[in-house]
Design an enzyme around this catalytic site. Structure first.
Site, PDB file in Angstrom:
ATOM      1  N   TYR A  16       0.823  -1.219   0.000  1.00  0.00           N
ATOM      2  CA  TYR A  16       0.000   0.000   0.000  1.00  0.00           C
ATOM      3  C   TYR A  16       0.849   1.259   0.000  1.00  0.00           C
ATOM      4  CZ  TYR A  16      -4.529  -2.186   0.469  1.00  0.00           C
ATOM      5  OH  TYR A  16      -5.669  -2.881   0.218  1.00  0.00           O
ATOM      6  N   TYR A 146     -15.132  -4.016   2.857  1.00  0.00           N
ATOM      7  CA  TYR A 146     -13.766  -4.452   2.523  1.00  0.00           C
ATOM      8  C   TYR A 146     -13.524  -5.809   3.179  1.00  0.00           C
ATOM      9  CZ  TYR A 146      -8.728  -4.952   2.518  1.00  0.00           C
ATOM     10  OH  TYR A 146      -7.450  -5.449   2.347  1.00  0.00           O
ATOM     11  N   ASP A 252     -17.754 -10.905   8.690  1.00  0.00           N
ATOM     12  CA  ASP A 252     -16.314 -10.671   8.684  1.00  0.00           C
ATOM     13  C   ASP A 252     -15.939  -9.819   9.900  1.00  0.00           C
ATOM     14  OD1 ASP A 252     -13.762  -9.754   8.325  1.00  0.00           O
ATOM     15  OD2 ASP A 252     -14.012  -9.168   6.220  1.00  0.00           O
ATOM     16  N   LYS A 281      -6.811 -10.704  12.259  1.00  0.00           N
ATOM     17  CA  LYS A 281      -6.121  -9.571  12.908  1.00  0.00           C
ATOM     18  C   LYS A 281      -5.844  -9.681  14.417  1.00  0.00           C
ATOM     19  CE  LYS A 281      -6.714  -6.043   9.509  1.00  0.00           C
ATOM     20  NZ  LYS A 281      -7.821  -5.856   8.570  1.00  0.00           N
TER      21      LYS A 281
HETATM   22  C1  LIG Z   1      -7.878  -6.413   7.182  1.00  0.00           C
HETATM   23  C2  LIG Z   1      -9.163  -7.000   6.845  1.00  0.00           C
HETATM   24  C3  LIG Z   1      -9.242  -8.128   6.027  1.00  0.00           C
HETATM   25  C4  LIG Z   1      -8.020  -8.749   5.388  1.00  0.00           C
HETATM   26  O1  LIG Z   1      -7.139  -9.277   6.317  1.00  0.00           O
HETATM   27  P1  LIG Z   1      -5.609  -9.528   5.868  1.00  0.00           P
HETATM   28  O2  LIG Z   1      -5.018 -10.274   7.022  1.00  0.00           O
HETATM   29  O3  LIG Z   1      -5.007  -8.176   5.677  1.00  0.00           O
HETATM   30  O4  LIG Z   1      -5.636 -10.311   4.620  1.00  0.00           O
HETATM   31  C5  LIG Z   1     -10.476  -8.643   5.774  1.00  0.00           C
HETATM   32  N1  LIG Z   1     -11.593  -8.106   6.289  1.00  0.00           N
HETATM   33  C6  LIG Z   1     -11.555  -7.021   7.099  1.00  0.00           C
HETATM   34  C7  LIG Z   1     -12.821  -6.500   7.676  1.00  0.00           C
HETATM   35  C8  LIG Z   1     -10.355  -6.422   7.382  1.00  0.00           C
HETATM   36  O5  LIG Z   1     -10.313  -5.319   8.127  1.00  0.00           O
END
Ligand SMILES: *Cc1c(COP(=O)(O)O)cnc(C)c1O
Length: 450
Positions: A16, A146, A252, A281
């Protein structure tokens, strides 16, 4: 430090990042970290207000996580996860299912957020095939959502600067208007909101449910889309809609999971129990890569059959359920109990939200929004018309640059300054962070408003 930066420029391509910018603003060379602070080689401290890309939970270098990692490393570093298993994965899966919404009964591990999403998409898709409903293959998503940077995850994300170039590579999905209250798709004020924008999602599902595999959502907070906090009512309605029309709900929680919204999971705000829950995360408190897709026994059972019937889920990653990462995950969840993390932050959250609200009166602030330890300030050129600053003005980049000088990491998403705080932040640190932010923003933007 100069030497390292030179070498970095010679060998490394950062994510990025327009690498040309590094000439003017080289990456910060981080030597160590503790709690909410990063330190460069000269000992200068920076507040990590964004939890190192939203993953740190208990502060950097928490001794209990470090110890768990060290201990695990002495016993078992890594082993393949097909045909083999180990204690850290079993313990973590048990623990996760114990705290997750109750319908979730199986854990499929992977190694990052995007893969956790890919797994959910592929499982949902194959579920319908295994059930003989081949026509159910579309995903519905929010146009500001996202879900990651891999091709599948991008396909179910909103269209953005990040992915527009790759559009020809993506599979088709149905994108609906996002519940972005400040820029309401129905043109309403917050006080008149009856989540009318939900009708977009509702009408698509009513019409096309026979072709739909699932709805994918970030619960309550569209993070990368601009830290957009949306009403719980919308999430509850989406959950009911999915159930009513027999389509999957893919939630998600990669950004929102592990206490970030004030509860362990954003789903807990409304007793939402999805068919898939994607985690990553915060799972290891930002120490090691790990992903997980939690699902129901109903989904699991649709794959449970004789090998030759081709119902197997043929998917896996080399570092699936890495034992060291799983141990870090266990340690992080134990810290939640030991330090009563979720209880402690209940005092910090109202203080944070109140102080953040004070930014609302500034001439260049269009909106202030917050949930749990996440807060955002949306900057606008004109408060009346809500006109944003142009792309070319690079307001975010300037704020980032000036923030670093002040010892604070502000990494705006476009014109949206945000905080994605580790749960360990104290009120004193928070106060200092907001004072420094005020200084950076005022100094930069007052020139526009004299
Ligand atoms: C960061 C993120 C992802 C992707 O995770 P990565 O470990 O960076 O591939 C997917 N969904 C959400 C909501 C995110 O914030």
């Amino acid at each position: 430090m100069k030497n390292w930066i030179k070498k970095d420029a010679k060998y490394i391509w950062h994510p990025y990042t327009q690498m040309k910018d590094c000439g003017e603003l080289p990456p910060v060379f981080v030597k160590k970290a503790k709690g909410i602070r990063l330190y460069d080689e000269n000992g200068k401290a920076y507040y990590d207000t964004i939890s190192s890309w939203w993953c740190n939970i208990h502060g950097h270098n928490h001794p209990l996580i470090a110890e768990a990692i060290k201990n695990q490393l002495k016993v078992l570093d890594h082993v393949l996860f097909a045909g083999f298993t180990h204690k850290p994965a079993i313990l973590l899966a048990e623990k996760l299912l114990g705290i997750a919404p109750k319908k979730l009964e199986k854990v499929f591990f992977s190694d990052n957020g995007s893969t956790a999403v890919e797994v959910a998409i592929k499982m949902s898709f194959q579920y319908w095939r295994n059930k003989g409903k081949k026509e159910k293959k579309l995903f519905v998503c929010l146009d500001r959502g996202y879900h990651g940077d891999t091709i599948g995850a991008m396909s179910v994300s909103g269209e953005s600067l990040f992915n527009e170039i790759f559009k020809p590579l993506l599979f088709q999905s149905i994108k609906v208007h996002s519940p972005y209250c400040y820029r309401c798709p129905e043109g309403k004020e917050k006080s008149q909101c009856k989540t009318d924008c939900f009708k977009h999602l509702e009408s698509i599902v009513k019409k096309q449910h026979g072709k739909i595999s699932g709805i994918i959502l970030e619960p309550l907070l569209m993070a990368a889309g601009g830290m957009i906090v949306y009403p719980l009512e919308y999430l509850i309605k989406a959950s009911r809609l999915a159930r009513e029309y027999n389509i999957h709900l893919l939630i998600d929680e990669i950004a929102t999971g592990f206490g970030r919204t004030g509860k362990m999971f954003a789903c807990n705000h409304g007793n939402i129990s999805p068919d898939f829950l994607c985690l990553s995360k915060g799972m290891t408190s930002g120490t090691l890569p790990l992903g997980a897709t939690l699902t129901t026994n109903d989904i699991y059972n649709a794959f449970y059959d004789d090998y030759d019937k081709r119902k197997t889920f043929f998917h896996g990653h080399t570092f699936t359920a890495n034992p060291i990462a799983c141990s870090a995950g266990m340690a992080s969840l134990e810290i939640f109990e030991k330090e009563e993390t979720l209880k402690k932050i209940q005092e910090v959250i109202p203080f944070f939200h109140t102080r953040l609200e004070e930014f609302r009166n500034l001439p260049f602030v269009g909106d202030v929004r917050s949930i749990g330890m996440v807060g955002a300030i949306e900057l606008v050129k004109n408060k009346e018309t809500k006109e944003p600053f142009g792309f070319s003005e690079r307001i975010g980049y300037k704020i980032y640059k000036n923030g670093l000088k002040e010892g604070i990491i502000l990494r705006p998403l476009g014109d949206i300054i945000y905080f994605f705080l580790p749960l360990c932040v104290s009120k004193t640190e928070l106060e200092d962070i907001l004072i420094k932010t005020g200084k950076v923003v005022n100094n930069l933007l007052k020139q526009y408003y004299i």
